[in-house]
Design a protein around this motif. Structure first.
Motif, PDB file in Angstrom:
ATOM      1  N   LYS A  84       0.798  -1.237   0.000  1.00 21.35           N
ATOM      2  CA  LYS A  84       0.000   0.000   0.000  1.00 21.35           C
ATOM      3  C   LYS A  84       0.830   1.286   0.000  1.00 21.35           C
ATOM      4  O   LYS A  84       0.365   2.329  -0.446  1.00 21.35           O
ATOM      5  N   GLN A  85       2.030   1.228   0.589  1.00 24.12           N
ATOM      6  CA  GLN A  85       2.779   2.487   0.795  1.00 24.12           C
ATOM      7  C   GLN A  85       3.949   2.616  -0.187  1.00 24.12           C
ATOM      8  O   GLN A  85       4.534   1.611  -0.584  1.00 24.12           O
ATOM      9  N   PRO A  86       4.306   3.845  -0.536  1.00 24.33           N
ATOM     10  CA  PRO A  86       5.390   4.061  -1.514  1.00 24.33           C
ATOM     11  C   PRO A  86       6.770   3.907  -0.875  1.00 24.33           C
ATOM     12  O   PRO A  86       7.552   4.858  -0.841  1.00 24.33           O
ATOM     13  N   LEU A  87       7.072   2.702  -0.379  1.00 25.06           N
ATOM     14  CA  LEU A  87       8.328   2.519   0.363  1.00 25.06           C
ATOM     15  C   LEU A  87       9.553   2.601  -0.546  1.00 25.06           C
ATOM     16  O   LEU A  87      10.673   2.725  -0.077  1.00 25.06           O
ATOM     17  N   GLU A  88       9.304   2.552  -1.861  1.00 28.83           N
ATOM     18  CA  GLU A  88      10.428   2.594  -2.810  1.00 28.83           C
ATOM     19  C   GLU A  88      10.931   4.027  -3.032  1.00 28.83           C
ATOM     20  O   GLU A  88      11.971   4.222  -3.659  1.00 28.83           O
ATOM     21  N   LEU A  89      10.208   5.014  -2.515  1.00 28.13           N
ATOM     22  CA  LEU A  89      10.646   6.411  -2.680  1.00 28.13           C
ATOM     23  C   LEU A  89      10.833   7.068  -1.310  1.00 28.13           C
ATOM     24  O   LEU A  89      10.111   6.728  -0.358  1.00 28.13           O
ATOM     25  N   PRO A  90      11.780   8.013  -1.207  1.00 28.96           N
ATOM     26  CA  PRO A  90      11.965   8.687   0.085  1.00 28.96           C
ATOM     27  C   PRO A  90      10.733   9.508   0.473  1.00 28.96           C
ATOM     28  O   PRO A  90      10.121  10.173  -0.381  1.00 28.96           O
ATOM     29  N   SER A  91      10.376   9.436   1.744  1.00 27.60           N
ATOM     30  CA  SER A  91       9.250  10.241   2.255  1.00 27.60           C
ATOM     31  C   SER A  91       9.437  10.411   3.756  1.00 27.60           C
ATOM     32  O   SER A  91      10.361   9.845   4.338  1.00 27.60           O
ATOM     33  N   GLY A  92       8.534  11.160   4.360  1.00 24.73           N
ATOM     34  CA  GLY A  92       8.543  11.293   5.820  1.00 24.73           C
ATOM     35  C   GLY A  92       7.345  10.576   6.418  1.00 24.73           C
ATOM     36  O   GLY A  92       6.884  10.932   7.488  1.00 24.73           O
ATOM     37  N   GLY A  93       6.829   9.579   5.699  1.00 23.94           N
ATOM     38  CA  GLY A  93       5.625   8.874   6.176  1.00 23.94           C
ATOM     39  C   GLY A  93       4.386   9.689   5.853  1.00 23.94           C
ATOM     40  O   GLY A  93       4.384  10.486   4.898  1.00 23.94           O
ATOM     41  N   SER A  94       3.329   9.523   6.651  1.00 27.95           N
ATOM     42  CA  SER A  94       2.089  10.274   6.406  1.00 27.95           C
ATOM     43  C   SER A  94       2.389  11.762   6.538  1.00 27.95           C
ATOM     44  O   SER A  94       2.912  12.204   7.558  1.00 27.95           O
ATOM     45  N   THR A  95       2.034  12.514   5.519  1.00 27.80           N
ATOM     46  CA  THR A  95       2.358  13.942   5.525  1.00 27.80           C
ATOM     47  C   THR A  95       1.454  14.705   6.489  1.00 27.80           C
ATOM     48  O   THR A  95       1.892  15.605   7.201  1.00 27.80           O
ATOM     49  N   PHE A  96       0.167  14.318   6.470  1.00 26.59           N
ATOM     50  CA  PHE A  96      -0.820  15.017   7.297  1.00 26.59           C
ATOM     51  C   PHE A  96      -1.413  14.074   8.336  1.00 26.59           C
ATOM     52  O   PHE A  96      -1.489  12.860   8.117  1.00 26.59           O
ATOM     53  N   LYS A  97      -1.881  14.649   9.442  1.00 33.15           N
ATOM     54  CA  LYS A  97      -2.571  13.851  10.462  1.00 33.15           C
ATOM     55  C   LYS A  97      -3.930  13.424   9.929  1.00 33.15           C
ATOM     56  O   LYS A  97      -4.493  14.093   9.046  1.00 33.15           O
ATOM     57  N   ARG A  98      -4.459  12.362  10.510  1.00 30.98           N
ATOM     58  CA  ARG A  98      -5.795  11.901  10.141  1.00 30.98           C
ATOM     59  C   ARG A  98      -6.821  12.824  10.800  1.00 30.98           C
ATOM     60  O   ARG A  98      -6.904  12.867  12.024  1.00 30.98           O
ATOM     61  N   PRO A  99      -7.598  13.602   9.999  1.00 29.46           N
ATOM     62  CA  PRO A  99      -8.597  14.457  10.652  1.00 29.46           C
ATOM     63  C   PRO A  99      -9.712  13.578  11.226  1.00 29.46           C
ATOM     64  O   PRO A  99     -10.041  12.542  10.635  1.00 29.46           O
ATOM     65  N   GLU A 100     -10.253  13.961  12.354  1.00 30.94           N
ATOM     66  CA  GLU A 100     -11.304  13.164  13.010  1.00 30.94           C
ATOM     67  C   GLU A 100     -12.425  12.810  12.011  1.00 30.94           C
ATOM     68  O   GLU A 100     -12.982  13.693  11.354  1.00 30.94           O
TER      69      GLU A 100
END
Ligand code: FAD
Length: 309
Positions: free
Chosen positions: A222-238
Motif C-alpha cells: 500500500k505504501q510508496p516505500l520505494e521512494l523517500p518520504s517522511g511517512g504520512s504527511t498530514f494527520k488523520r482528521p477526526e
C-alpha cells in the motif's frame, strides 16, 4: 562558524563523532535538508547528557532527533547542534521483571522500533507487532506516540526516563506522558527520552513473527516505500482519512518540482529525486487549500519541521 568552540564537545565523544556542516538529507528518510552546523549521534544516556550540557553551557541550541523518519528539514539547514539518538543495537535486554504471564524490559531510546518489535516477537513476547514496520526509534516513537494497524506505542509503554529542559532526569508513567494521537508531553514540553520500560505479555514467537511479516507485506503493497518520504504527511482528521480526502480532491500524483503526492498512496508526499524542503512546503500548502475547497476539512501536518526559517 568558529569550530574551536566545539573542541570541548569533541573531547567528550568518541573520535569522529562530531560532524561539521553535515547535510541533513543524509539523516532523514525524506532525503531532504540542508546542513546541520554540527551533527552528533549518541545512544548512551551519559553521552546524550554530555552533549545537552555542552549546548547549554556554550549557549548553542541542540535539536534532538531520532531516526529522522518523521522530519522535514529546512533547505537552509539547522543552527547549532543536531543530536541524533539512535543506533542502540538489535538485542532485547534481559527483563527487569518477569513472571509466567508478562515481563518488563527497559529499552534505550535509540533502539529502532523495528528491531525492538522483532526482538520481542523472537523472544516470545507479544504486543509490539504493529510497530515493526514504523521506521523510527523508540524515543521518536514515544514522542509521536507512533502507531499503525490498530496498535500504538501507548498500549505497551509502562514509563519513560526523560530529561526536562533544565536537564533534570525523571521517570514519567504512561499516564503522565499524556500520549494521544501523534502527541505527547515529550513533544509539547521538549523532553528528551533516554530509555523506556515496556510491559509485554508472553505470547507465541511464531505467531508474532508471522503477524509482523503479514503487516510488513500489507505496508509494502500500500505504501510508496520505494521512494523517500517522511511517512504520512498530514494527520488523520477526526472522522476522515487524509489520503482519501487528497485523492477525492483530484490530487493523486500532483507535483511541484520534485515533490509529489504519491501515486500509490495519496497520504504520502514523496521525493522523486532532489526535492527541496521549499518544494514540499509549497506542495503541502496547495494540497491543504484544494482539500479544504473540495471537502471543507482542514489538514494539519504530521511531519515535524526543523531548521532555519
Ligand atoms: C515510510 C514511512 C512509514 C511510516 N509509517 C508510520 C506509521 O505507520 N505510524 C506512525 O506513527 N508513523 C509512521 N511513520 C513516521 C515515523 O516513522 C514515526 O513518527 C516515528 O515514530 C518517528 O521516529 P524517529 O526516531 O524517526 O523520530 P524523528 O523523525 O527523528 O523525530 C520525530 C520527532 O520526535 C522527536 N524525537 C525523536 N527522538 C527523540 C527522543 N529520544 N527524545 C525526545 N524527542 C525525540 C524529534 O524531536 C521530533 O520532534 C512512517 C515514516 C515513514 C518514512
Amino acid at each position: 562558524m568558529d569550530k574551536s568552540v566545539f573542541k570541548e564537545l569533541e573531547s567528550l565523544l568518541p573520535d569522529g563523532a562530531v560532524l561539521y556542516d553535515e547535510p541533513m538529507s543524509a539523516h532523514t528518510s525524506f532525503r531532504i535538508g540542508g546542513p546541520a552546523d554540527v551533527f552528533v549521534t549518541a545512544k548512551e544516556p551519559e553521552a546524550i547528557k554530555a552533549v545537552l550540557a555542552f549546548g547549554r553551557k556554550a549557549d548553542i541550541p541542540v535539536t534532538v532527533i531520532g531516526n529522522g523518519s518523521n522530519l522535514l528539514v529546512s533547505d537552509k539547514g539547522v543552527e547549532g547542534i543536531v543530536l541524533s539518538i539512535k543506533g542502540a543495537g538489535t538485542e532485547l535486554p534481559a527483563p527487569i521483571y518477569a513472571d509466567d504471564e508478562k515481563a518488563v524490559f527497559e529499552v534505550s531510546a535509540g533502539m529502532s522500533l523495528s528491531a525492538f518489535s522483532k526482538a520481542c516477537a523472537k523472544a516470545g513476547y507479544t504486543g509490539t507487532e504493529t510497530l515493526a514496520g514504523i521506521p523510527g526509534s523508540v524515543g521518536g516513537g514515544i514522542a509521536m506516540n507512533a502507531g499503525a494497524y490498530g496498535g500504538e506505542i501507548k498500549d505497551v509503554l509502562k514509563s519513560a526516563r526523560v530529561l526536562d529542559k533544565d536537564l533534570n532526569e525523571k521517570v514519567l508513567t504512561n499516564a503522565e506522558l499524556e500520549l494521544g494521537y501523534r502527541r505527547s508531553r515529550v513533544l509539547s514540553e521538549g523532553l528528551i527520552v533516554l530509555s523506556a520500560e515496556f510491559e509485554l505479555k508472553r505470547g507465541n514467537a511464531e505467531e508474532s513473527l508471522a503477524k509482523i511479516s503479514e503487516l510488513n507485506k500489507k505496508r509494502k503493497d500500500k505504501q510508496p516505500l520505494e521512494l523517500p518520504s517522511g511517512g504520512s504527511t498530514f494527520k488523520r482528521p477526526e472522522g476522515y482519512f487524509a489520503g482519501k480526502l487528497i485523492e477525492d480532491a483530484g490530487l493523486r500524483g500532483f507535483r511541484f518540482g520534485n515533490a509529489a503526492v504519491s501515486e500509490k498512496h495519496c497520504g504520502f508526499v514523496v521525493n522523486l529525486g532532489g526535492a527541496t524542503c521549499a518544494e514540499v512546503l509549497t506542495l503541502m500548502d496547495e494540497v491543504k487549500k484544494k482539500v479544504f475547497e473540495n471537502s471543507g476539512v482542514g489538514l494539519e501536518p504530521e511531519l515535524r519541521m526543523i531548521g532555519r526559517k
